[in-house]
Structures are given as structure tokens and as C-alpha cells.
Design a protein around this motif. Structure first.
Motif, PDB file in Angstrom:
ATOM      1  N   PRO A  83      34.932  30.332  49.364  1.00 35.65           N
ATOM      2  CA  PRO A  83      36.122  30.226  48.513  1.00 35.65           C
ATOM      3  C   PRO A  83      35.670  30.115  47.061  1.00 35.65           C
ATOM      4  CG  PRO A  83      35.821  28.251  49.856  1.00 35.65           C
ATOM      5  CD  PRO A  83      34.744  29.194  50.228  1.00 35.65           C
ATOM      6  N   GLU A  84      36.350  30.846  46.174  1.00 36.99           N
ATOM      7  CA  GLU A  84      35.906  30.889  44.795  1.00 36.99           C
ATOM      8  C   GLU A  84      36.754  30.036  43.865  1.00 36.99           C
ATOM      9  OE1 GLU A  84      35.601  34.748  42.775  1.00 36.99           O
ATOM     10  OE2 GLU A  84      33.460  34.412  42.912  1.00 36.99           O
ATOM     11  N   ASP A  85      38.044  29.906  44.153  1.00 39.75           N
ATOM     12  CA  ASP A  85      38.909  29.107  43.290  1.00 39.75           C
ATOM     13  C   ASP A  85      40.130  28.645  44.059  1.00 39.75           C
ATOM     14  OD1 ASP A  85      40.591  31.370  43.442  1.00 39.75           O
ATOM     15  OD2 ASP A  85      39.770  32.188  41.605  1.00 39.75           O
ATOM     16  N   ASP A  86      40.992  27.881  43.399  1.00 44.27           N
ATOM     17  CA  ASP A  86      42.196  27.359  44.052  1.00 44.27           C
ATOM     18  C   ASP A  86      43.238  28.437  44.314  1.00 44.27           C
ATOM     19  OD1 ASP A  86      41.096  24.849  44.013  1.00 44.27           O
ATOM     20  OD2 ASP A  86      42.031  24.281  42.107  1.00 44.27           O
ATOM     21  N   ARG A  90      38.034  34.840  47.009  1.00 38.70           N
ATOM     22  CA  ARG A  90      36.865  34.698  47.882  1.00 38.70           C
ATOM     23  C   ARG A  90      35.708  35.476  47.306  1.00 38.70           C
ATOM     24  NH1 ARG A  90      41.089  35.855  51.191  1.00 38.70           N
ATOM     25  NH2 ARG A  90      41.404  34.240  52.720  1.00 38.70           N
ATOM     26  N   LYS A  91      34.543  34.984  47.655  1.00 41.44           N
ATOM     27  CA  LYS A  91      33.323  35.709  47.314  1.00 41.44           C
ATOM     28  C   LYS A  91      32.620  36.021  48.625  1.00 41.44           C
ATOM     29  CE  LYS A  91      29.082  35.451  44.708  1.00 41.44           C
ATOM     30  NZ  LYS A  91      28.246  34.671  43.814  1.00 41.44           N
ATOM     31  N   TYR A  92      32.215  37.261  48.796  1.00 43.77           N
ATOM     32  CA  TYR A  92      31.504  37.672  49.992  1.00 43.77           C
ATOM     33  C   TYR A  92      30.019  37.763  49.663  1.00 43.77           C
ATOM     34  CZ  TYR A  92      36.078  38.905  51.818  1.00 43.77           C
ATOM     35  OH  TYR A  92      37.366  38.857  52.246  1.00 43.77           O
ATOM     36  N   VAL A  93      29.214  37.067  50.459  1.00 52.76           N
ATOM     37  CA  VAL A  93      27.773  37.053  50.248  1.00 52.76           C
ATOM     38  C   VAL A  93      27.112  37.624  51.498  1.00 52.76           C
ATOM     39  CG1 VAL A  93      25.760  35.599  49.819  1.00 52.76           C
ATOM     40  CG2 VAL A  93      27.967  34.995  48.799  1.00 52.76           C
ATOM     41  N   SER A  94      26.326  38.664  51.301  1.00 60.65           N
ATOM     42  CA  SER A  94      25.625  39.282  52.425  1.00 60.65           C
ATOM     43  C   SER A  94      24.562  38.330  52.947  1.00 60.65           C
ATOM     44  CB  SER A  94      24.973  40.581  51.965  1.00 60.65           C
ATOM     45  OG  SER A  94      24.087  41.046  52.955  1.00 60.65           O
ATOM     46  N   LEU A  95      24.455  38.225  54.242  1.00 64.28           N
ATOM     47  CA  LEU A  95      23.397  37.441  54.864  1.00 64.28           C
ATOM     48  C   LEU A  95      22.236  38.345  55.274  1.00 64.28           C
ATOM     49  CD1 LEU A  95      25.536  34.864  56.839  1.00 64.28           C
ATOM     50  CD2 LEU A  95      24.351  34.581  54.674  1.00 64.28           C
ATOM     51  N   SER A 114      34.533  41.039  46.245  1.00 62.22           N
ATOM     52  CA  SER A 114      34.663  39.693  45.699  1.00 62.22           C
ATOM     53  C   SER A 114      35.564  39.668  44.474  1.00 62.22           C
ATOM     54  CB  SER A 114      33.285  39.129  45.327  1.00 62.22           C
ATOM     55  OG  SER A 114      32.511  38.980  46.502  1.00 62.22           O
ATOM     56  N   ASN A 115      35.701  40.793  43.771  1.00 61.13           N
ATOM     57  CA  ASN A 115      36.515  40.839  42.561  1.00 61.13           C
ATOM     58  C   ASN A 115      37.868  41.502  42.768  1.00 61.13           C
ATOM     59  OD1 ASN A 115      34.620  39.577  40.908  1.00 61.13           O
ATOM     60  ND2 ASN A 115      33.517  41.496  40.625  1.00 61.13           N
ATOM     61  N   LYS A 116      38.167  41.935  43.987  1.00 62.76           N
ATOM     62  CA  LYS A 116      39.407  42.691  44.191  1.00 62.76           C
ATOM     63  C   LYS A 116      40.649  41.858  43.903  1.00 62.76           C
ATOM     64  CE  LYS A 116      40.324  42.068  49.068  1.00 62.76           C
ATOM     65  NZ  LYS A 116      40.462  42.686  50.348  1.00 62.76           N
ATOM     66  N   ASP A 117      40.601  40.552  44.123  1.00 58.80           N
ATOM     67  CA  ASP A 117      41.753  39.705  43.843  1.00 58.80           C
ATOM     68  C   ASP A 117      41.968  39.551  42.344  1.00 58.80           C
ATOM     69  OD1 ASP A 117      42.168  39.299  46.537  1.00 58.80           O
ATOM     70  OD2 ASP A 117      40.905  37.513  46.601  1.00 58.80           O
ATOM     71  N   LYS A 118      40.932  39.709  41.549  1.00 59.30           N
ATOM     72  CA  LYS A 118      41.027  39.504  40.109  1.00 59.30           C
ATOM     73  C   LYS A 118      41.464  40.765  39.381  1.00 59.30           C
ATOM     74  CE  LYS A 118      37.370  36.128  40.339  1.00 59.30           C
ATOM     75  NZ  LYS A 118      35.995  35.838  40.031  1.00 59.30           N
ATOM     76  N   GLU A 119      41.181  41.945  39.928  1.00 57.86           N
ATOM     77  CA  GLU A 119      41.472  43.194  39.238  1.00 57.86           C
ATOM     78  C   GLU A 119      42.946  43.421  38.965  1.00 57.86           C
ATOM     79  OE1 GLU A 119      39.510  46.386  41.237  1.00 57.86           O
ATOM     80  OE2 GLU A 119      37.533  45.539  40.874  1.00 57.86           O
ATOM     81  N   PRO A 120      43.872  43.164  39.915  1.00 55.76           N
ATOM     82  CA  PRO A 120      45.279  43.393  39.609  1.00 55.76           C
ATOM     83  C   PRO A 120      45.758  42.558  38.419  1.00 55.76           C
ATOM     84  CG  PRO A 120      44.996  43.170  41.965  1.00 55.76           C
ATOM     85  CD  PRO A 120      43.681  42.824  41.312  1.00 55.76           C
ATOM     86  N   ASP A 121      45.244  41.332  38.262  1.00 59.49           N
ATOM     87  CA  ASP A 121      45.631  40.496  37.133  1.00 59.49           C
ATOM     88  C   ASP A 121      45.258  41.169  35.825  1.00 59.49           C
ATOM     89  OD1 ASP A 121      46.575  38.616  38.856  1.00 59.49           O
ATOM     90  OD2 ASP A 121      44.826  37.287  38.714  1.00 59.49           O
ATOM     91  N   ARG A 122      44.077  41.752  35.768  1.00 61.07           N
ATOM     92  CA  ARG A 122      43.632  42.423  34.554  1.00 61.07           C
ATOM     93  C   ARG A 122      44.553  43.590  34.227  1.00 61.07           C
ATOM     94  NH1 ARG A 122      37.549  42.751  36.438  1.00 61.07           N
ATOM     95  NH2 ARG A 122      37.001  40.572  36.221  1.00 61.07           N
ATOM     96  N   LYS A 123      44.924  44.370  35.244  1.00 62.90           N
ATOM     97  CA  LYS A 123      45.801  45.512  35.026  1.00 62.90           C
ATOM     98  C   LYS A 123      47.166  45.053  34.528  1.00 62.90           C
ATOM     99  CE  LYS A 123      43.575  48.436  38.451  1.00 62.90           C
ATOM    100  NZ  LYS A 123      43.687  48.995  39.785  1.00 62.90           N
ATOM    101  N   ILE A 124      47.687  43.995  35.127  1.00 59.52           N
ATOM    102  CA  ILE A 124      48.982  43.475  34.716  1.00 59.52           C
ATOM    103  C   ILE A 124      48.918  42.987  33.280  1.00 59.52           C
ATOM    104  CG2 ILE A 124      50.642  41.595  35.082  1.00 59.52           C
ATOM    105  CD1 ILE A 124      50.015  41.894  38.106  1.00 59.52           C
ATOM    106  N   ARG A 125      47.863  42.278  32.934  1.00 62.64           N
ATOM    107  CA  ARG A 125      47.715  41.785  31.558  1.00 62.64           C
ATOM    108  C   ARG A 125      47.667  42.942  30.575  1.00 62.64           C
ATOM    109  NH1 ARG A 125      43.160  37.703  33.177  1.00 62.64           N
ATOM    110  NH2 ARG A 125      44.443  36.115  34.117  1.00 62.64           N
ATOM    111  N   ARG A 126      46.926  44.012  30.913  1.00 63.62           N
ATOM    112  CA  ARG A 126      46.842  45.162  30.022  1.00 63.62           C
ATOM    113  C   ARG A 126      48.212  45.788  29.826  1.00 63.62           C
ATOM    114  NH1 ARG A 126      42.693  48.124  33.007  1.00 63.62           N
ATOM    115  NH2 ARG A 126      41.134  46.532  33.137  1.00 63.62           N
ATOM    116  N   VAL A 127      48.963  45.930  30.921  1.00 57.51           N
ATOM    117  CA  VAL A 127      50.289  46.525  30.832  1.00 57.51           C
ATOM    118  C   VAL A 127      51.191  45.646  29.979  1.00 57.51           C
ATOM    119  CG1 VAL A 127      52.341  47.113  32.159  1.00 57.51           C
ATOM    120  CG2 VAL A 127      50.090  47.790  32.984  1.00 57.51           C
ATOM    121  N   ARG A 128      51.148  44.344  30.216  1.00 58.15           N
ATOM    122  CA  ARG A 128      51.983  43.434  29.441  1.00 58.15           C
ATOM    123  C   ARG A 128      51.595  43.460  27.974  1.00 58.15           C
ATOM    124  NH1 ARG A 128      51.901  38.349  33.578  1.00 58.15           N
ATOM    125  NH2 ARG A 128      53.358  39.219  35.061  1.00 58.15           N
TER     126      ARG A 128
END
Length: 142
Positions: A83-86, A90-95, A114-128
């Protein structure tokens, strides 16, 4: 019906284990953690050769058969799910040790996952931001 799981230092000692799919997912995941030397409380997942994560974390208590989620005779890479934040990121770490040298494409796939959850926020911010600039520009011309 079986799958092969890759983990550890694959290039040096060939760490791969075969697992039977003819069992309940809850038992499959438990055995996977035991056989790979992981703490039973850890969250794990598997990634197939195309980069698709099997989402075992959500199914860890399922009594469905493992073959309903995993394809027989396939190779999967064992992942640790951190788990990466509240916000539920998530962060996926290869074993699979030294994956950056032996499988560089895997490193890039894990970074994207690991960054897929963060990317939509960036796109939304850019649009806004873009919209707000248009609005402020229009208001100056009135």
C-alpha cells in the motif's frame, strides 16, 4: 493443470516453482506464500507475460478454483503488493531479483502499474488548469 511462478534470483539459481491449479484460490495463495518463503500476512499478486496483474489480493479468501483466474501452463512473475498511501494507491514490487537486468520490460510494466492510480489525477488537473486559463482569458476580453 499447473502454472510456473518465477521469483528470487532467476538467473543464478533458477527459482521457479510449479503450482497446481486444481485447488481453491485461498489454498493456492497460502501455498504460494509458503513455498516462496513469504510471510502469510503479506499481500501478493501475479503478473502474466503480457503485463496483466491477476488481482489475487481481492480474491485471497475466495473458494473458487485457481484455474478460474489463472491460465494453465503459463508463467507468472510473483509480485509483492505494497500500500502506498491512504487513497488506496498500490506499489507492485517484483520478487524476481535482478529483473531490471534480466527482464528490463518488467521494470517498466511495474512502474506503469504502480503509477496508474496517479495518472488520471494528472490528466484531470491539466484539463482543469487548461479550462481555467480559457475562462480567465475570456473574462479579460469582456
Amino acid at each position: 493443470m499447473f502454472v510456473t511462478i518465477l521469483f528470487g534470483d532467476f538467473s543464478a539459481d533458477g527459482r521457479m516453482e510449479m503450482f497446481n491449479l486444481n485447488c481453491k484460490l485461498i489454498n493456492f495463495i497460502h501455498h504460494l506464500k509458503e513455498k516462496c518463503g513469504l510471510d502469510l500476512k503479506e499481500c501478493v499478486d501475479l503478473m502474466d507475460s503480457s503485463g496483466k496483474v491477476m488481482n489475487l489480493e481481492a480474491k485471497q479468501h475466495s473458494v473458487a478454483l485457481a484455474n478460474s483466474v489463472l491460465a494453465e501452463r503459463q508463467y507468472y512473475v510473483l509480485l509483492r503488493v505494497c500500500p502506498e498511501d491512504d487513497a488506496g494507491g498500490r506499489k507492485y514490487v517484483s520478487l524476481l531479483n535482478n529483473e531490471s537486468q534480466s527482464h528490463p520490460e518488467l521494470t517498466e510494466l511495474l512502474r506503469k502499474l504502480s503509477n496508474k492510480d496517479k495518472e488520471p489525477d494528472r490528466k484531470i488537473r491539466r484539463v482543469r488548469t487548461h479550462r481555467s486559463k480559457k475562462i480567465s482569458t475570456k473574462s479579460h476580453h469582456i
